[in-house]
Design a protein around this motif. Structure first.
Motif, short mmCIF file in Angstrom:
data_model
loop_
_atom_site.label_atom_id
_atom_site.label_comp_id
_atom_site.label_asym_id
_atom_site.label_seq_id
_atom_site.Cartn_x
_atom_site.Cartn_y
_atom_site.Cartn_z
N ASN A 77 0.71 -1.27 0.21
CA ASN A 77 -0.11 0.01 0.01
C ASN A 77 0.91 1.44 -0.14
O ASN A 77 0.60 2.32 -0.60
N ALA A 78 1.88 1.15 0.73
CA ALA A 78 3.07 2.25 0.64
C ALA A 78 3.55 2.48 -0.69
O ALA A 78 3.39 3.73 -1.11
N ALA A 79 4.11 1.56 -1.31
CA ALA A 79 4.35 1.72 -2.76
C ALA A 79 3.40 2.29 -3.61
O ALA A 79 3.54 3.06 -4.58
N ALA A 80 2.12 1.81 -3.49
CA ALA A 80 0.92 2.21 -4.54
C ALA A 80 0.72 3.82 -4.10
O ALA A 80 0.54 4.50 -5.32
N ILE A 81 0.61 4.13 -3.17
CA ILE A 81 0.45 5.70 -2.79
C ILE A 81 1.59 6.44 -3.10
O ILE A 81 1.37 7.51 -3.62
N ALA A 82 2.82 5.99 -2.97
CA ALA A 82 3.79 6.55 -3.47
C ALA A 82 3.92 6.91 -4.94
O ALA A 82 4.22 7.93 -5.41
N GLY A 83 3.35 5.75 -5.79
CA GLY A 83 3.16 5.87 -7.04
C GLY A 83 2.21 7.19 -7.41
O GLY A 83 2.46 7.94 -8.13
N PHE A 84 1.08 7.28 -6.64
CA PHE A 84 0.10 8.23 -6.99
C PHE A 84 0.83 9.46 -6.71
O PHE A 84 0.33 10.62 -7.11
N ARG A 433 -3.54 16.68 -4.08
CA ARG A 433 -3.06 15.37 -3.38
C ARG A 433 -2.78 15.52 -1.96
O ARG A 433 -1.67 14.81 -1.65
N LYS A 434 -3.46 16.18 -1.34
CA LYS A 434 -3.13 16.22 0.38
C LYS A 434 -4.20 15.21 1.00
O LYS A 434 -4.06 15.00 2.10
N ARG A 435 -5.18 14.44 0.25
CA ARG A 435 -6.13 13.62 0.98
C ARG A 435 -6.10 12.41 0.18
O ARG A 435 -6.18 12.12 -1.04
N LEU A 436 -5.78 11.47 0.91
CA LEU A 436 -5.58 10.16 0.66
C LEU A 436 -6.58 9.12 1.32
O LEU A 436 -6.33 9.17 2.40
N ASP A 437 -7.26 8.33 0.75
CA ASP A 437 -8.25 7.62 1.37
C ASP A 437 -8.41 6.12 0.78
O ASP A 437 -7.58 5.85 -0.38
N GLY A 445 -7.61 -0.91 5.48
CA GLY A 445 -6.23 -1.35 5.70
C GLY A 445 -5.07 -0.55 4.96
O GLY A 445 -4.19 -1.16 5.32
N ILE A 446 -5.51 0.58 4.51
CA ILE A 446 -4.69 1.17 3.87
C ILE A 446 -3.84 2.20 4.59
O ILE A 446 -2.70 2.98 4.08
N GLY A 447 -4.43 2.41 5.78
CA GLY A 447 -3.82 3.67 6.56
C GLY A 447 -2.39 3.85 6.78
O GLY A 447 -1.92 4.93 6.62
N MET A 448 -1.97 2.84 7.65
CA MET A 448 -0.73 3.06 7.94
C MET A 448 0.26 3.02 6.87
O MET A 448 1.42 3.62 6.70
N GLY A 449 0.05 2.28 5.68
CA GLY A 449 1.12 2.15 4.59
C GLY A 449 1.01 3.50 3.90
O GLY A 449 2.08 4.07 3.49
N TYR A 450 -0.32 3.97 3.77
CA TYR A 450 -0.47 5.29 2.99
C TYR A 450 0.41 6.40 3.82
O TYR A 450 1.10 7.40 3.21
N ALA A 451 0.35 6.31 5.06
CA ALA A 451 0.88 7.37 6.02
C ALA A 451 2.35 7.44 6.01
O ALA A 451 3.12 8.50 5.65
N VAL A 452 3.01 6.01 6.05
CA VAL A 452 4.48 6.18 6.04
C VAL A 452 4.91 6.64 4.67
O VAL A 452 6.03 7.45 4.66
N ALA A 453 4.30 6.13 3.52
CA ALA A 453 4.67 6.59 2.16
C ALA A 453 4.56 8.09 1.94
O ALA A 453 5.52 8.86 1.46
#
Length: 589
Positions: A77-84, A433-437, A445-453
């Motif tokens: 999930n971190a890698a995915a949101i890094a791409g976004f 790109r300041k709101r990720l959900d 289950g995306i929360g902590m991965g998205y937050a870290v990335a």
């Protein structure tokens, strides 16, 4: 021996020595790292293990940042949101079989959400897999991955690593972005090549996501339809946010004067407080608009598929759709003016056709939208100002709304049921790109991965607003947050259950209802256990102060925000998707 003869002997020995010096070598480990670095990849998201442990150690030694998680799904999930966030493929590395499967969930979610991501997994050797001989973590990973991502490749020979990585990068970011799987059998890493030949085999991808210009006739058709509208509406989706064509999008909206509606991850392309924003009048504008222009937004379930009571009378709408994927057109309803191309090019082409003679949208429509927006905002205001204890969702989100307004450059991560549904409408965003959900699938289950990335890729402070159920999917990653000392504040809305914490076991037995959690759980103690800051709050004013202090400090913080267990609605805004039995009714809650 004469000096001349001695010199000749010495030179001959030197020649022999030079001839005997073995050529410099490289191997699969180094070539994978070199190929990714050559293409601007700076961060790896991973869970270490055989056969990728040495690869990760070497990557860190080469200056890449390696963020090690506690579960592969969160790393994915971190890698995915890094791409976004970056428009470059985020890279997740996993071990084989179960590790690969854990990462595959994130890869499928990335593909559904159109995020560029590459999942790299070690795997068993082909000959053993094909004969099903029972290797360690044996699995035909390529075959499993193919249906769930945009593309999947396997590299068997070290000399093909450069071209394989290049293909993965181009597939991930070109056209409609998505997830790519790259299978690297264990033997590949130890294969040796001449260093010069190895370097020659690497490929720097040139223009991996080339502009796709729209057909001029399609642009003219779209402008004609838009110009004829009596009640026009622009809908901005996360594809528009991903495109990073922020100035062009804003110019189009403002030059046209048309009311706009932003999907949740598009919020902030224009501030939610913009005078043309119809966010607080969503139901009205979707039902009453006669021409709707979709910009990087799909008519999927999040927009009721473009039909039904959400959209008013059948046949009352004309749709213009701007998307990079031609197959998206007519997916649910007729698109009378399809415009195929990348968002930036399409916006520029449309802007060129909006000159000083462009007619402003009818004043009665604009004023009606404005009146409904102001009325709804006024109706909501008293709820958001509540300082009652125990808190309800509105009072708690009202406090966090103030925090975000004061820190518009912070990144908001949001997931849950009621926590997500209500935050979407309550918390205004001011920058893109300041709101990720949870996006298209609506997963938890995306929360902590998205937050870290988000923290790693941007360096900005992150506020993660989590329902207690959603937090449970990735909560162990608070250790990761503390280990890397990331500026993340996690707020857990703790109402002791799924939707609410008041369900009971209908049998009267000793087991709790499956919908409730341990009452009075102190999630803040988890963060303290790993050296972070834990705070327990029971009122909105306390919540506001605690979050403000955490965001200012940059210290890893978890705030346990106690919500009334009775506050919450079954299924939130997707109650219509919850099937009910026509034979038996669930017990009263």
């Amino acid at each position: 021996m004469s000096s001349a003869a001695a010199t000749a002997v010495k030179n001959q020995a030197a020649d022999v020595s030079e001839t005997d010096t073995p050529p410099a070598l490289t191997d699969g480990f180094q070539l994978v790292i070199d190929a990714l670095k050559l293409n601007g990849i700076e961060n790896f998201y991973t869970v270490p293990g055989i056969p990728i442990s040495d690869l990760l150690r070497m990557a860190q030694a080469e200056g890449l940042r390696v963020i090690s998680f506690r579960h592969e799904q969160n790393a994915g999930n971190a890698a995915a949101i890094a791409g976004f966030l970056t428009k470059k493929p985020g890279v997740c590395l996993t071990v084989s079989a179960p590790g690969f499967l854990n990462g595959l969930t994130a890869l499928a979610n990335a593909t559904t959400n159109c995020f560029p991501m590459i999942l790299i997994s070690g795997s068993s050797e082909r000959e053993i897999v094909d004969l099903q001989q029972g290797d360690y973590e044996e699995m035909d990973q390529l075959a499993i991955a193919k249906p769930l991502c945009k593309a999947a490749f396997r590299i068997l020979h070290a000399q093909d690593i450069g071209i394989g990585v290049a293909r993965a990068i181009r597939a991930a970011v070109s056209g409609r972005p998505g997830g790519v799987y790259l299978d690297l059998p264990a033997k590949l890493f130890s294969q040796v090549l001449d260093e010069v030949e190895g370097k020659k085999s690497l490929v720097k991808v040139i223009d991996p996501a080339p502009a796709q210009l729209p057909d001029p006739s399609a642009v003219t058709r779209a402008l004609d339809v838009l110009k004829s509208a009596k009640r026009p509406l622009i809908v901005l989706g996360k594809g528009a946010a991903y495109a990073q064509a922020d100035e062009e999008v804003r110019a189009l909206v403002e030059k046209s004067g048309i009311p706009f509606l932003q999907m949740s991850m598009a919020k902030g392309l224009l501030p939610d407080t913009h005078p043309q924003s119809a966010g607080a009048a969503r139901s009205m504008v979707l039902k009453d608009a006669d021409v709707v222009m979709l910009v990087g937004a799909r008519l999927n379930w999040l927009l009721s598929h473009g039909k039904g009571k959400t959209w008013g009378a059948p046949g009352s709408k004309k749709f213009i759709q701007i998307d990079i994927e031609p197959k998206e057109m007519d997916s649910n309803v007729e698109i009378v003016a399809p415009v195929v191309g990348d968002i930036g090019s399409c916006m520029s082409a449309l802007l060129a056709g909006i000159d000083g003679n462009w007619p402003a949208p009818p004043a009665d429509w604009v004023s009606a939208v404005s009146a409904r927006r102001e009325a709804n905002i006024g109706k909501m205001a008293p709820k958001l100002m509540s300082n009652a204890s125990p808190m309800n969702f509105h009072g708690a989100l009202g406090a966090l709304r103030r925090v975000v307004k004061e820190r518009p450059d912070a990144i908001l991560v949001n997931e849950g049921a009621n926590t997500l549904d209500l935050a979407r409408g309550i918390i205004d965003m001011y920058e893109p790109r300041k709101r990720l959900d949870v996006g298209t699938w609506g997963v938890m289950g995306i929360g902590m991965g998205y937050a870290v990335a988000a923290a790693v890729e941007t360096g900005k402070p992150v506020l993660a607003i989590e329902g207690d159920s959603a937090f449970g999917f990735s909560g162990m990653e608070v250790e990761t947050i503390c280990r890397y000392k990331l500026p993340i504040c996690v707020v857990v809305f703790n109402n002791s259950g799924i939707y609410r914490g008041t369900d009971v076991n209908p049998t009267g037995g000793s087991d709790p209802s499956p919908m409730v959690f341990m009452p009075d759980t102190r999630y803040d103690k988890m963060m303290e256990a790993f050296g972070g800051v834990g705070v327990h709050v029971t009122a909105p004013d306390e919540l506001y102060r605690a979050v403000s202090e955490a965001m200012d400090s940059g210290k890893p913080t978890l705030i346990n925000a106690v919500i009334d267990p009775a506050a919450g609605t079954e299924s939130g805004n997707i109650g219509s998707l919850n099937p009910t039995s026509s034979v038996r009714k669930a017990p009263a809650q």
